[in-house]
Design a protein around this motif. Sequence first.
Motif, PDB file in Angstrom:
ATOM      1  N   HIS A 812       0.585  -1.123   0.007  1.00 28.90           N
ATOM      2  CA  HIS A 812      -0.040  -0.006  -0.036  1.00 28.90           C
ATOM      3  C   HIS A 812       0.880   1.369  -0.085  1.00 28.90           C
ATOM      4  O   HIS A 812       0.519   2.512   0.252  1.00 28.90           O
ATOM      5  N   LEU A 813       2.181   1.116  -0.399  1.00 25.38           N
ATOM      6  CA  LEU A 813       3.033   2.216  -0.176  1.00 25.38           C
ATOM      7  C   LEU A 813       2.627   3.179  -1.460  1.00 25.38           C
ATOM      8  O   LEU A 813       2.993   4.439  -1.386  1.00 25.38           O
ATOM      9  N   SER A 911       4.569   8.268   6.208  1.00 27.03           N
ATOM     10  CA  SER A 911       3.816   8.872   5.266  1.00 27.03           C
ATOM     11  C   SER A 911       2.491   8.804   5.885  1.00 27.03           C
ATOM     12  O   SER A 911       1.618   9.481   5.339  1.00 27.03           O
ATOM     13  N   LYS A 912       2.263   8.359   7.001  1.00 31.55           N
ATOM     14  CA  LYS A 912       0.987   8.198   7.793  1.00 31.55           C
ATOM     15  C   LYS A 912      -0.161   7.782   6.785  1.00 31.55           C
ATOM     16  O   LYS A 912      -1.388   8.205   6.890  1.00 31.55           O
ATOM     17  N   ILE A 917      -0.532   1.511   7.571  1.00 34.66           N
ATOM     18  CA  ILE A 917      -0.355   1.229   9.065  1.00 34.66           C
ATOM     19  C   ILE A 917      -1.318   0.135   9.187  1.00 34.66           C
ATOM     20  O   ILE A 917      -0.900  -0.740  10.379  1.00 34.66           O
ATOM     21  N   GLN A 918      -2.664  -0.097   8.952  1.00 34.85           N
ATOM     22  CA  GLN A 918      -3.555  -0.989   9.260  1.00 34.85           C
ATOM     23  C   GLN A 918      -2.795  -2.326   8.968  1.00 34.85           C
ATOM     24  O   GLN A 918      -2.869  -3.345   9.721  1.00 34.85           O
ATOM     25  N   ALA A 963      -5.673   1.027  13.819  1.00 37.23           N
ATOM     26  CA  ALA A 963      -4.910  -0.072  13.442  1.00 37.23           C
ATOM     27  C   ALA A 963      -4.522  -0.495  15.015  1.00 37.23           C
ATOM     28  O   ALA A 963      -4.638  -1.763  15.074  1.00 37.23           O
ATOM     29  N   LEU A 964      -4.135  -0.015  15.846  1.00 44.48           N
ATOM     30  CA  LEU A 964      -4.194  -0.332  17.460  1.00 44.48           C
ATOM     31  C   LEU A 964      -5.311  -1.256  17.925  1.00 44.48           C
ATOM     32  O   LEU A 964      -5.215  -2.249  18.415  1.00 44.48           O
ATOM     33  N   ARG A 965      -6.534  -0.438  17.540  1.00 45.57           N
ATOM     34  CA  ARG A 965      -7.859  -0.963  18.032  1.00 45.57           C
ATOM     35  C   ARG A 965      -7.924  -2.401  17.366  1.00 45.57           C
ATOM     36  O   ARG A 965      -8.376  -3.099  18.308  1.00 45.57           O
ATOM     37  N   ASP A 966      -7.724  -2.329  16.248  1.00 44.90           N
ATOM     38  CA  ASP A 966      -7.873  -3.725  15.419  1.00 44.90           C
ATOM     39  C   ASP A 966      -6.958  -4.994  15.872  1.00 44.90           C
ATOM     40  O   ASP A 966      -7.378  -6.239  15.812  1.00 44.90           O
TER      41      ASP A 966
END
Length: 1212
Positions: A812-813, A911-912, A917-918, A963-966
């Motif tokens: 996904h970059l 790049s956020k 990230i997910q 992403a952290l929550r998942d």
Amino acid sequence: MADEFSESLTPPVSPFTADSQCVLLSPTRPPSFCCSEVKDDPTGALATDGYIARGSLKRLLLRLDPAPAEYETDTVELFGFLWVTETALITVFDLCKTTIGQASNLHYEAEDLRHQCVLFLQYVKVFLHRYLDPSASLDESPSHPFEELEHQFPSALLEELFGITLLIGRLKDLPASGQSAFSIQNHAKIFPPSWHLLHLHLDVHWSVLEILHALGQKTRGQVLYAHQFVNLTGENLTDTSLFEEHLCALLCDLTGLAMSKYSKVRPTEALTTNHYLCSCTKELWILLMHLLEYRNKLLHTESFWSYMTSLMKPLVLEKPAAELFSGLPSHCKDPLGFTWWLVTHLAMLGQYNSNGTVQSEKHFRDNWTFIEGLLKLTGNPKGVLAEEQVRMHVHCCLSLCLLWEPSTAAVSTLWDYYSRKLNSSFTVPWLGMSGLGTVCKTPLALLEQARSCCSPSPLHSAGHTQLYHSANSFHIFLRMLALCLSQDRAGGVPQRQIKGRIYSKFSPKKMQELSEAGLMNFLLLFLVVARQVELEDVTNRACELLGFLPSNCPPAHRTLLWRGQLSLLLLFQERGLDVGAQASWLASSFNETAKEFYKKTTEVSRRLALWGPLGSYLEGVTEVFETSASLTLSEEKLLNEGFDWLLPACRQSELNSALGFLLTVLAQLRRVHQRGVQSAPTPAWAPATASVIKERHLAVAAALWAHFFPFLQTLRLSQTPPAQLADAAAGFTFLAFDLPSSAPQDLQPNPVQSIMQSFGWDDMLHTLLVTRYLPHVLQNSELASSLGSGSVSGSAQGLSVRAWFRCVLQQHLHKNQDGTESRTGRAVGEQLCELTRLILRLPEVDSLLQRAGLHHTTLSLDPTSALKMFVKAVGNVYRGLQLLSERSAMVTRALDYTGDILKHIKPYMISKNQEGIQLAYRAVGCIVKHWSPLLATSKAQQLLFRIVDSMLLSHHLPHQDKALRDSLPLYLQGLSVASNGSQSQGAGLKQQLRSVISRYLEHFLPASPSVGVIADHPVLLGACEAVPTPRGAALRRTILEVLCENFLQCKSHVVLPRLASALMFLLELLRRNRDTDVSLLTLPLPSLLHCLMLVSEPQVRKTSTDALQLVVERCAAASTEGPCEQMISVLRSFAGDNEGVYDRQVYSVLETVAVLDPAVVQALIPSLSASLRNAEHKRGLGKNAALRSAYTKLLSLLGESGQAEIISLEGN
């Protein structure tokens, strides 16, 4: 006797003869002109009732009876009367004239009248053949009156024929209504009188010539005079003069009819539009041609072409015609074009034999002498003929070459014209694009055009008739040239003459004056000549002439020059000749141009112009390699140091072309080499052949390694790699696999793995390159199977898995600034699916999946899902290993698979990229969860610590909430297992786990209690299990410890922040899990007791009470042999810790517990009573009524034990 024959030679028989006799006497229908059933086809069959199909022409030429089965009876019916067959001729001529006169008035019985006239003319022919006795000389005096009349018969017949010609007149004199009948197309066979009149004229004109010819044959060449007539010049009329006059008039009239038709013919339709108005005139032309050719051979009279030349020559030269050919229309649209058209179509009619069948062999002599004169008029330097006219003339001339033997003189005449016009484009403006001819953009196309010129289409094919549209006049001339050269393959005099004339027209000055079009025409000319005669000689001459071109010629000229050279090279290749000399000359020129293209001082516009010839060179060399069957003819000389200059100077589009060229050459070399390897074994007596072939292939490979591979290596780390880079790298990989000895020294001893390291395994490579390169390599089963042997920095298969691992993580970059998928991203996604499929088929991966019970056929080709399943498979396999060595080796393999995973996902953090990230958190979470025992080992602990520090405990995680929550449950579950399984770093891992729980308990805990938010808390989700397990219980114990220590420590009446939310979390945790471990259940009990004791906030008290109820009930359920000792211990500590300070609050809290489980509180009675007395003693004021009241209230809830204690207190 004389009186008896004064009026009639043959008195009529009574017309009232019996009908049966009339039937017997009636002859069959004689041949005649009929076009009602004939289609307008230049090679079609003639009318079945015509003179040729019925054999009339053939019988005439063979001097046979015109109708052998007819007129065998004593009488014959003519014009409604019966006549004595042997004596009815002369008188009946008058009836014939009368009948013709009636038909000329368009009589309603025209068909019957025409039939009677044709029948009579047939009778004349039969009579002449059977009854004219040529034995007696015409000069002898007759001895009897009847003999005298018989002696006068030929002259009388000649006079009657002349009379008929005068009566019927010429075709051109027919009224307009009669001539219009030519255009009638009535297939129902119902024709108007004008149609029958017209065809009666044709029948009479031909029959007169036929009778005159037969009369001359009968009289054995003696001159016959018509005593009562003289011709128009005042001379006596003879059978010869009448034949000549009638023939010339007929030819002139037929030509006039053709001229009227030509006025409506366009140049494009010249060969598809016939010169005759109907098939009857077509048949008449054929009859005349055969008759005149026969007379020429037998009587040495003029030939058909001689007559036509005499007729048309004055017309072309615009001079008065001879008297015999008077009567042509005064105006002709284009005399020269008309003459070409007419001669061509007449020559086509020469294909018909005397039976009316079209045959390919030659029947008539040619007329090249006249044609050469026409060519001189066409190519007259003083003329102003446009291309549209010249093209038609040359097209007609080509048709004549196909009909006759090609003429060297004609070709030479045309070459004189085109040598002056070589710079012309030969276009016809009104034809549009179709008139431009074929544009040859590649050497092969140019050679194909030359090949088509050397193989003209058949005469009547669409390819020939449509040549006006598809080729210009010069190209048509080249077809004539090829036909002429093909006559003499041995290099005879005509061939040498033509070559000499062609060579003589070119000088250094002429070459320098050639325009772009002129150079193209020059190249095509020499290609045609080279194909037809000595290739080496013509090529050397062409190269010599091309050497006269200026060195600074325009790029467009250079493009054509190289294209022509490559076309000649293809011709050499086609004939199996070595191309080294031509390739070296061409390569040298290419090298110089590439150097100029590379120079920084070259202007942009100049560089753009230079790409024209350079790109053309690439296309041409591509065709040379593609068409080569063996690559053993020195083709490698075309791959020279010019590419060292060209490739670095290319822009993106130009580089795409260059890499595409490289791919073609690599593929062709591999194809040819493999075909040689897979072919039959080389015989023992010819080992040199195989070694020579391999040597030539190694030479081609060496050129590719030297001039292309170094440039590819400079591109491999590009952040915008061209798509063909991966394809080219794969091509070199296959080349190293097939011919390992050809690879450079720096790639040895394992060139395949060295290239794969550079273009597939290096972590610095762009994913677009890797996902396109590796599928190429892994699709080759032989190469893929060879990857199991040898290594560079580990298993080759493992390195391929590692590269795939990284590509999946980095898929996904490649996003646009607005977050949409870029073209690169889409390409990576598509290629990654294919790479995933191939990775799962690798033996190493397939074995892991099988051992884990996750065979890859059950996997989706979705790369992310496949990665998760692969991670799970590795974890499952590790858990099943027993031997320490196997487990250690598996840890090493697993770490090789992941590589520097944190480095791979770092770009997402910078790049956020939320989607990336997910993916990163999810993938790493899977690793932490499924590899937790593996990560707990000493080899892998460092990676686990780095993951926790950078992904969970970093100070800057503002964009990772979702992403952290998942994924947080995965980390918590994995860390919990790892911390409990690690022997060396267990404490450290446990501390990290507690830090993670503490941080994210607080991070995701809402400020105010909310069931919906708490229910989705990631820490809660990570701790929940449908069926309790030891691993889950260990995690929940740690969570409860952190929760109680950090969120439920109530030491005063001040309410802690988010206490209600923390209690609700605790309640949900207890409620969702069915734990029965009392030590686990009692962990939050002190905190709950303190909350109930100190906090009066309703929400807190309610939640605490609910949680306390769950704890007490489950502890009671777990303690089957009496009160729960752990709970009693906690309650005793709680009471003791708050003695003397919160006594009444303690009693209140214990009341709540007593309601739920009185037994555990009953166990506290002795200590509680002792505490009460002790408190009163310290107070020194006697009984504390308020405190005793509260305690009594608690005791009242404890049954008999409580009542007994109350009595004891009252009695104290």
